[in-house]
Design a protein around this motif. Structure first.
Motif, PDB file in Angstrom:
ATOM      1  N   GLU A  49       0.831  -1.201   0.000  1.00 44.13           N
ATOM      2  CA  GLU A  49       0.000   0.000   0.000  1.00 44.13           C
ATOM      3  C   GLU A  49       0.872   1.261   0.000  1.00 44.13           C
ATOM      4  O   GLU A  49       0.541   2.249  -0.670  1.00 44.13           O
ATOM      5  CB  GLU A  49      -0.928  -0.007   1.211  1.00 44.13           C
ATOM      6  N   THR A  52       2.643   1.514  -3.638  1.00 42.69           N
ATOM      7  CA  THR A  52       1.764   1.833  -4.771  1.00 42.69           C
ATOM      8  C   THR A  52       0.871   3.034  -4.519  1.00 42.69           C
ATOM      9  O   THR A  52       0.356   3.637  -5.469  1.00 42.69           O
ATOM     10  CB  THR A  52       0.863   0.632  -5.110  1.00 42.69           C
ATOM     11  N   ARG A  54      -1.990   2.733  -3.204  1.00 44.25           N
ATOM     12  CA  ARG A  54      -3.339   2.228  -3.438  1.00 44.25           C
ATOM     13  C   ARG A  54      -3.749   1.263  -2.322  1.00 44.25           C
ATOM     14  O   ARG A  54      -2.891   0.586  -1.749  1.00 44.25           O
ATOM     15  CB  ARG A  54      -3.408   1.513  -4.796  1.00 44.25           C
ATOM     16  N   HIS A  85      -6.628   1.928 -12.563  1.00 47.20           N
ATOM     17  CA  HIS A  85      -7.272   1.786 -11.263  1.00 47.20           C
ATOM     18  C   HIS A  85      -6.698   0.658 -10.407  1.00 47.20           C
ATOM     19  O   HIS A  85      -6.933   0.644  -9.192  1.00 47.20           O
ATOM     20  CB  HIS A  85      -8.771   1.532 -11.439  1.00 47.20           C
ATOM     21  N   GLY A 108      -6.077  -1.145  -5.358  1.00 45.02           N
ATOM     22  CA  GLY A 108      -6.675  -0.084  -6.148  1.00 45.02           C
ATOM     23  C   GLY A 108      -8.105   0.203  -5.733  1.00 45.02           C
ATOM     24  O   GLY A 108      -8.632  -0.362  -4.771  1.00 45.02           O
ATOM     25  N   SER A 109      -8.738   1.100  -6.482  1.00 48.14           N
ATOM     26  CA  SER A 109     -10.149   1.433  -6.268  1.00 48.14           C
ATOM     27  C   SER A 109     -10.695   1.984  -7.576  1.00 48.14           C
ATOM     28  O   SER A 109      -9.941   2.509  -8.404  1.00 48.14           O
ATOM     29  CB  SER A 109     -10.302   2.460  -5.131  1.00 48.14           C
TER      30      SER A 109
END
Length: 272
Positions: A49, A52, A54, A85, A108-109
């Protein structure tokens, strides 16, 4: 980001992190401590996390060996595919040249207004209405001294012996005593309590060593306690399989988890 339950440190390389091992993240008898498996997945999630930028969608750890204090675990983050994403990532955790765990994950999201939950939190007394429970080995040292457990259904610790649970299910409330925020990494630590359900299901002084640990994140919301709905599916040939559903106190399903493990009956010789 919020402080982590473990001591994850960056290096000059944004894709390499390291984690000194202390008894605070280890389990086992005082003379034979080893890193708690959930800390391996949790540290990898923290590293990915942060590398990245993300949030975790899912992550799965394969445990290959044991890491013992006072060694240092290096975590190398690989991102072979990064899209608009979603980032597909991998972490190799090792002590020197010895690989301890491998984690594969997606992070991601995506913009979406859809947010539904079909799995409801089971009826259970709140943590304030449940008695504190100690680990069968005692909770005066190591990782278990930092985790508070309260049992809402089933048995935990030495009370399991001679009392099998017909449906193989237990409900336990968990929170870190040091009040770390509940994030994906903290949920990964909690998810590795699936083996605690083995003794409850069998009615034996039993548990196990995780072979893997998979966490799938739905939606993380602020909460003090997490209700862990542990369901042991079955045991055979010395191995067991189970799942966990992790709910916030308001009933929000935050994540699901599953793993396979080596079943250990404490009265038996422990040969891997």
């Amino acid at each position: 980001m919020d402080p982590l339950f473990f001591d994850l440190r960056p290096t000059h390389n944004p894709h390499r992190w390291f984690m000194p091992l202390t008894p605070a993240v280890c389990v086992g008898p005082p003379d034979n401590l080893f890193m708690f498996g959930g800390v391996g997945l949790a540290s990898a999630i923290g590293a990915m996390e942060r590398t990245t930028g993300r949030p975790l969608i899912w992550g799965t750890a394969q445990y290959l060996s044991y890491a013992r204090p006072p060694s240092v675990v290096d975590l190398d983050v690989w991102t072979p595919a990064a899209g608009k994403h979603i980032t597909q990532a991998r972490v190799i955790g090792h002590v020197g040249d010895k690989e301890i765990f491998t984690v594969n994950a997606a992070l991601g999201s995506r913009p979406s207004e859809l947010s539904r939950q079909w799995l409801a939190m089971p009826d259970a007394p709140g943590p304030e209405d449940c008695d504190p429970a100690d680990h069968w080995r005692g909770a005066d040292h190591g990782l278990h001294s930092r985790i508070e457990v309260r049992v809402a259904k089933g048995r935990y610790g030495r009370e399991r012996d001679g009392n099998p649970e017909a449906d193989g299910r237990s409900l336990i409330w968990i929170r870190p005593r040091e009040r770390f925020a509940v994030d994906a990494s903290m949920l990964a630590v909690m998810a590795d309590f699936v083996p605690s359900g083995i003794g409850n299901a069998l009615g034996r002084n039993a548990g196990g060593n995780s072979l893997d640990n998979t966490l799938r994140v739905r939606r993380i919301v602020p909460t003090d306690w997490v209700l862990c709905d542990i369901r042991i599916h079955g045991v055979h040939g010395g191995f067991g399989h189970g799942a966990m559903y992790l709910f916030a106190q308001d009933g929000e399903l935050m994540a699901t988890a599953s793993q396979s493990l080596i079943v250990r009956v404490r009265e038996e010789a422990e040969d891997r």
